[in-house]
Design an enzyme around this catalytic site. Structure first.
Site, PDB file in Angstrom:
ATOM      1  N   HIS A 219      24.902 -20.794  85.485  1.00 33.28           N
ATOM      2  CA  HIS A 219      25.072 -19.919  84.317  1.00 33.28           C
ATOM      3  C   HIS A 219      23.905 -18.935  84.267  1.00 33.28           C
ATOM      4  O   HIS A 219      22.785 -19.262  84.664  1.00 33.28           O
ATOM      5  CB  HIS A 219      25.116 -20.748  83.022  1.00 33.28           C
ATOM      6  CG  HIS A 219      25.389 -19.908  81.809  1.00 33.28           C
ATOM      7  ND1 HIS A 219      24.391 -19.261  81.133  1.00 33.28           N
ATOM      8  CD2 HIS A 219      26.549 -19.576  81.196  1.00 33.28           C
ATOM      9  CE1 HIS A 219      24.932 -18.568  80.133  1.00 33.28           C
ATOM     10  NE2 HIS A 219      26.240 -18.746  80.148  1.00 33.28           N
TER      11      HIS A 219
ATOM     12  N   GLU B 134      30.546 -13.520  84.724  1.00 30.51           N
ATOM     13  CA  GLU B 134      29.915 -13.279  83.432  1.00 30.51           C
ATOM     14  C   GLU B 134      28.775 -12.278  83.615  1.00 30.51           C
ATOM     15  O   GLU B 134      27.655 -12.661  83.984  1.00 30.51           O
ATOM     16  CB  GLU B 134      29.359 -14.584  82.862  1.00 30.51           C
ATOM     17  CG  GLU B 134      30.417 -15.659  82.674  1.00 30.51           C
ATOM     18  CD  GLU B 134      29.977 -16.717  81.668  1.00 30.51           C
ATOM     19  OE1 GLU B 134      30.540 -16.747  80.575  1.00 30.51           O
ATOM     20  OE2 GLU B 134      29.058 -17.479  81.976  1.00 30.51           O
TER      21      GLU B 134
END
Ligand code: PGA
Length: 266
Positions: A97, A169
């Protein structure tokens, strides 16, 4: 790829009790929705995993971990191992992430080791990739994505591709202060990701779900979901209230059904 892949990472929010009530509410709010057409997942804090595992399973919600060490055991203070996570019912390892990469300094080489560990343990590896604002400004977003994919997935056999999910992302789109990517921008990056996955895995690469994440909200979810190369949504803040999350799911499910129908016909 006819299913909708949709889930949330609750980051360093929600204690055990809050996670439990969130999952119970999400289970109730989505009980009438067939899991055949949707992979629904929640990635809560480590401390909540054991407590909510049975609730999640009963509700048809897959449970993930926000990070994972790559060794089964050893002298790795502060890390959590794949076997420890499997023991509490985790089937998805979220890897790389943006906050792990850019706040905590993880590298593509580390993400690659984690991907291999997840695959070895029969988990789904959810590898997150995304360019920073500066990289976007320099016009190298696709190069960054290719590098993160080719390094992060290095050495993965095409036979294991079905255990991979990718989340695109963009770093500049994530979290408080993030600006959501336009649907057209996101689609262009997803197409570049598709191409890299094809180069890595051939036909098997085409089946890997690629989710979009970064300031997804009830206003932009439908336009993002309608893009041909967007296979699902990975949502932070807008999913942390079960009712709000369920409303987004209901909004995008028919869009995915239409896309799947369109693909079947063509
Ligand atoms: P956000 O978070 O939806 O709150 O921007 C997305 C993420 O970090 O996965």
């Amino acid at each position: 790829m006819s299913k909708l892949y949709i889930g949330t990472n609750t980051k360093m929010y929600k204690n055990i009790a809050q996670t439990a009530s969130f999952l119970e509410a999400l289970g109730r709010q989505t009980a009438d929705l067939s899991r055949e057409s949707m992979e629904l997942f929640v990635i809560p804090s480590y401390t909540a995993l054991d407590r909510v595992s049975a609730t999640a399973r009963a509700a048809g919600i897959r449970l993930g971990a926000q990070n994972m060490g790559w060794e089964d055991e050893g002298q790795f203070t502060g890390e959590i191992s794949p076997t420890m996570l499997a023991e509490v019912g985790v089937t998805i390892a979220e890897i790389g992430h943006s906050e792990r990469r850019h706040v905590l300094g993880e590298t593509d080489e580390m993400e690659n080791r984690k991907v291999h560990a997840a695959l070895r343990h029969g988990m789904t590896a959810l590898l997150c990739v995304g360019e920073t604002k500066a990289q976007r400004a320099h016009g190298i977003a696709d190069e960054v994505l290719r590098t993160q994919l080719k390094e992060g997935l290095f050495g993965v056999d095409a036979a294991r591709a079905e255990q991979l999910w990718i989340a695109y992302e963009p770093v500049w789109a994530i979290g408080v202060g993030g600006e959501p990517a336009s649907a057209a921008y996101a689609e262009a990056r997803h197409a570049a990701i598709r191409q890299a996955l094809f180069e890595l895995f051939g036909a098997a690469g085409a089946k890997i779900p690629v989710l979009y994440g970064g300031s997804v909200n009830p206003e932009n979810a439908a336009a993002l979901a309608a893009q041909p190369d967007i296979g699902g949504l990975f949502i932070g803040r807008s999913a942390w209230d079960a009712e709000r999350f369920a409303a987004i799911i209901r909004q995008v499910l028919p869009i995915f059904a239409d896309k799947a129908e369109g693909r079947r016909r063509s």
